[in-house]
Design a protein around this motif. Structure first.
Motif, PDB file in Angstrom:
ATOM      1  N   SER A  61       0.845  -1.212   0.000  1.00 44.22           N
ATOM      2  CA  SER A  61       0.000   0.000   0.000  1.00 44.22           C
ATOM      3  C   SER A  61       0.876   1.256   0.000  1.00 44.22           C
ATOM      4  O   SER A  61       0.508   2.272  -0.596  1.00 44.22           O
ATOM      5  CB  SER A  61      -0.943   0.012   1.204  1.00 44.22           C
ATOM      6  OG  SER A  61      -0.253   0.252   2.403  1.00 44.22           O
ATOM      7  N   PHE A  62       2.005   1.169   0.659  1.00 45.39           N
ATOM      8  CA  PHE A  62       2.930   2.313   0.681  1.00 45.39           C
ATOM      9  C   PHE A  62       3.445   2.599  -0.729  1.00 45.39           C
ATOM     10  O   PHE A  62       3.435   3.739  -1.202  1.00 45.39           O
ATOM     11  CB  PHE A  62       4.083   1.997   1.637  1.00 45.39           C
ATOM     12  CG  PHE A  62       5.225   2.975   1.586  1.00 45.39           C
ATOM     13  CD1 PHE A  62       5.102   4.247   2.100  1.00 45.39           C
ATOM     14  CD2 PHE A  62       6.448   2.600   1.028  1.00 45.39           C
ATOM     15  CE1 PHE A  62       6.157   5.150   2.051  1.00 45.39           C
ATOM     16  CE2 PHE A  62       7.510   3.482   0.979  1.00 45.39           C
ATOM     17  CZ  PHE A  62       7.363   4.765   1.493  1.00 45.39           C
ATOM     18  N   ASP A  65       0.397   7.147   2.061  1.00 46.89           N
ATOM     19  CA  ASP A  65      -0.202   5.837   2.356  1.00 46.89           C
ATOM     20  C   ASP A  65      -1.202   6.043   3.493  1.00 46.89           C
ATOM     21  O   ASP A  65      -0.905   5.772   4.657  1.00 46.89           O
ATOM     22  CB  ASP A  65       0.946   4.888   2.766  1.00 46.89           C
ATOM     23  CG  ASP A  65       0.479   3.479   3.060  1.00 46.89           C
ATOM     24  OD1 ASP A  65      -0.646   3.116   2.677  1.00 46.89           O
ATOM     25  OD2 ASP A  65       1.271   2.743   3.693  1.00 46.89           O
ATOM     26  N   ASP A  90      -1.404  -6.208  -0.120  1.00 43.08           N
ATOM     27  CA  ASP A  90      -1.554  -5.432   1.113  1.00 43.08           C
ATOM     28  C   ASP A  90      -2.865  -4.663   0.977  1.00 43.08           C
ATOM     29  O   ASP A  90      -2.965  -3.745   0.167  1.00 43.08           O
ATOM     30  CB  ASP A  90      -0.347  -4.491   1.221  1.00 43.08           C
ATOM     31  CG  ASP A  90      -0.455  -3.503   2.369  1.00 43.08           C
ATOM     32  OD1 ASP A  90      -1.383  -3.631   3.191  1.00 43.08           O
ATOM     33  OD2 ASP A  90       0.410  -2.606   2.438  1.00 43.08           O
ATOM     34  N   ASP A 115      -4.554  -2.968   3.394  1.00 41.10           N
ATOM     35  CA  ASP A 115      -4.804  -2.011   4.483  1.00 41.10           C
ATOM     36  C   ASP A 115      -5.797  -2.581   5.500  1.00 41.10           C
ATOM     37  O   ASP A 115      -5.585  -3.652   6.017  1.00 41.10           O
ATOM     38  CB  ASP A 115      -5.316  -0.690   3.904  1.00 41.10           C
ATOM     39  CG  ASP A 115      -4.213   0.143   3.259  1.00 41.10           C
ATOM     40  OD1 ASP A 115      -3.029  -0.210   3.420  1.00 41.10           O
ATOM     41  OD2 ASP A 115      -4.535   1.148   2.610  1.00 41.10           O
ATOM     42  N   GLU A 154      -5.036  -5.332   8.090  1.00 38.17           N
ATOM     43  CA  GLU A 154      -4.502  -4.924   9.398  1.00 38.17           C
ATOM     44  C   GLU A 154      -5.589  -4.351  10.292  1.00 38.17           C
ATOM     45  O   GLU A 154      -6.618  -3.862   9.808  1.00 38.17           O
ATOM     46  CB  GLU A 154      -3.369  -3.913   9.176  1.00 38.17           C
ATOM     47  CG  GLU A 154      -3.800  -2.611   8.548  1.00 38.17           C
ATOM     48  CD  GLU A 154      -2.614  -1.788   8.000  1.00 38.17           C
ATOM     49  OE1 GLU A 154      -1.920  -2.290   7.103  1.00 38.17           O
ATOM     50  OE2 GLU A 154      -2.427  -0.652   8.466  1.00 38.17           O
ATOM     51  N   LYS A 183      -6.586   4.484   7.651  1.00 39.50           N
ATOM     52  CA  LYS A 183      -5.322   4.195   8.322  1.00 39.50           C
ATOM     53  C   LYS A 183      -4.216   5.105   7.775  1.00 39.50           C
ATOM     54  O   LYS A 183      -4.368   5.728   6.713  1.00 39.50           O
ATOM     55  CB  LYS A 183      -4.971   2.717   8.126  1.00 39.50           C
ATOM     56  CG  LYS A 183      -4.558   2.379   6.710  1.00 39.50           C
ATOM     57  CD  LYS A 183      -3.070   2.358   6.631  1.00 39.50           C
ATOM     58  CE  LYS A 183      -2.488   2.674   5.297  1.00 39.50           C
ATOM     59  NZ  LYS A 183      -1.466   1.745   4.858  1.00 39.50           N
ATOM     60  N   ARG A 185      -2.937  -8.921  10.130  1.00 35.86           N
ATOM     61  CA  ARG A 185      -1.783  -8.160  10.619  1.00 35.86           C
ATOM     62  C   ARG A 185      -2.173  -7.366  11.856  1.00 35.86           C
ATOM     63  O   ARG A 185      -3.149  -6.623  11.809  1.00 35.86           O
ATOM     64  CB  ARG A 185      -1.329  -7.239   9.508  1.00 35.86           C
ATOM     65  CG  ARG A 185      -0.487  -6.038   9.909  1.00 35.86           C
ATOM     66  CD  ARG A 185       0.028  -5.396   8.653  1.00 35.86           C
ATOM     67  NE  ARG A 185       0.550  -4.059   8.843  1.00 35.86           N
ATOM     68  CZ  ARG A 185       1.054  -3.307   7.864  1.00 35.86           C
ATOM     69  NH1 ARG A 185       1.107  -3.803   6.631  1.00 35.86           N
ATOM     70  NH2 ARG A 185       1.495  -2.090   8.097  1.00 35.86           N
TER      71      ARG A 185
END
Ligand code: SPV
Ligand code: MG
Length: 294
Positions: free
Chosen positions: A53-54, A64, A91, A93, A120, A126, A164
């Motif tokens: 995601s970053f 992100d 990923d 998030d 996560e 987030k 996560r």
């Protein structure tokens, strides 16, 4: 029946990832944000692509921070998956909302054959785990409902669900991190990622030493990067994610090259530090008869 099915080899990338996770060495994934970077990850010899995601946010020139939408993430993961043979771990998030959003995302990702999704337990929206700000977590039971919804949406499908916990990132104690991991495993997670921004591996190693379930652990050694893959494997980590080293290399290389080009005013000035077109052609899969000199 296909040859692969006859020999018992997994026919899906998810199956392959499951097999790797049960293997004698750590699965090594590297962050990526598009087809080209995913190809570079595969070419460098890694086992899996981390659709970060970053990185995907950064590739849009954005922080992100839950700004990129689910379908943008999905398209990015699809582009990585389409041009590689190795599994893509997406990923995702916070799962893009509540349990219904999670279920929908799982169906969309599973349908196109993405090997794994990672979600996560932070609050939506987030913000990246290394942002210098307070991090808020969803109550563990609420996050477990997302995992449960994802598992149900898979309806027996083999996509790997990674839960996560950001407990340590959010400043919660080890007990809570472990409890959260156990709750998510009970809700149907196939693996548990414990994230840490400690400069040393002690935190994640303690987590692993106290982990009492037969559910594989996942580490992202960004800040505690002195630890080796082997040490992590011996501690119980089955998947090691180098989350963003490729993007950071590119940012440095492109920035320096463009500054030099700007200062020199001739294209030739940067020839020595850039890949020849033929190298890019090869990465793109251009037929070799079309390869050219520059
Ligand atoms: C990512 O690569 O987007 C991750 C890892 O989630 S981290 O940036 O460490 O949060
Ligand atoms: Mg991320």
């Amino acid at each position: 029946m296909s040859e692969r099915a006859k020999t018992g080899l997994p026919t899906t990338k998810a199956g392959r990832l499951r097999q790797l996770l049960a293997g004698p060495s750590p699965v090594r994934a590297v962050g990526s944000h598009d087809g080209l970077t995913a190809k570079l990850v595969q070419q460098a010899g890694f086992d899996a692509v981390w659709a970060s995601s970053f990185e995907i946010s950064a590739s849009h020139g954005l922080p992100d921070a839950s700004l990129v939408t689910m379908t943008q993430y999905l398209d990015a993961a699809a582009a990585m998956d389409a041009v590689t043979d190795i599994p893509v771990i997406a990923d995702c998030d916070t799962g893009f909302g509540g349990p219904m959003n999670m279920a929908y995302a799982v169906q969309r990702y599973a349908r196109i054959g993405i090997a794994a999704m990672c979600v996560e337990d932070k609050l939506f929206p987030k913000i990246n785990s290394f942002a210098d700000t307070d991090q808020d977590l969803l109550p563990a039971e609420e996050f477990a409902l997302k995992i449960k919804a994802g598992r149900e949406a898979l309806a027996g499908g083999d996509m790997v669900l990674v839960a996560r916990t950001e407990a340590l990132i959010a400043g919660r104690d080890m007990e809570e991190a472990l409890d959260r991991g156990r709750t998510y495993a009970a809700a149907g997670a196939d693996a548990v990622l414990v994230h840490s921004k400690s400069r040393r591996p002690d935190e994640v190693l303690e987590f692993a030493a106290r982990w009492d379930l037969d559910v594989p652990l996942v580490a992202v050694p960004t800040t505690y990067g002195t630890v080796s893959e082997q040490e992590l494997y011996q501690a119980g980590f089955r998947l090691v994610i180098y989350a963003n080293q490729g993007l950071r290399a590119a940012v440095r290389a492109v920035g320096e090259t463009l500054r030099e080009l700007n200062a020199a005013g001739t294209a030739h000035s940067v020839d020595g530090r850039i890949a020849p077109m033929s190298e890019v052609f090869a990465l793109q899969g251009m037929p070799s008869s079309y390869h050219t000199k520059p």
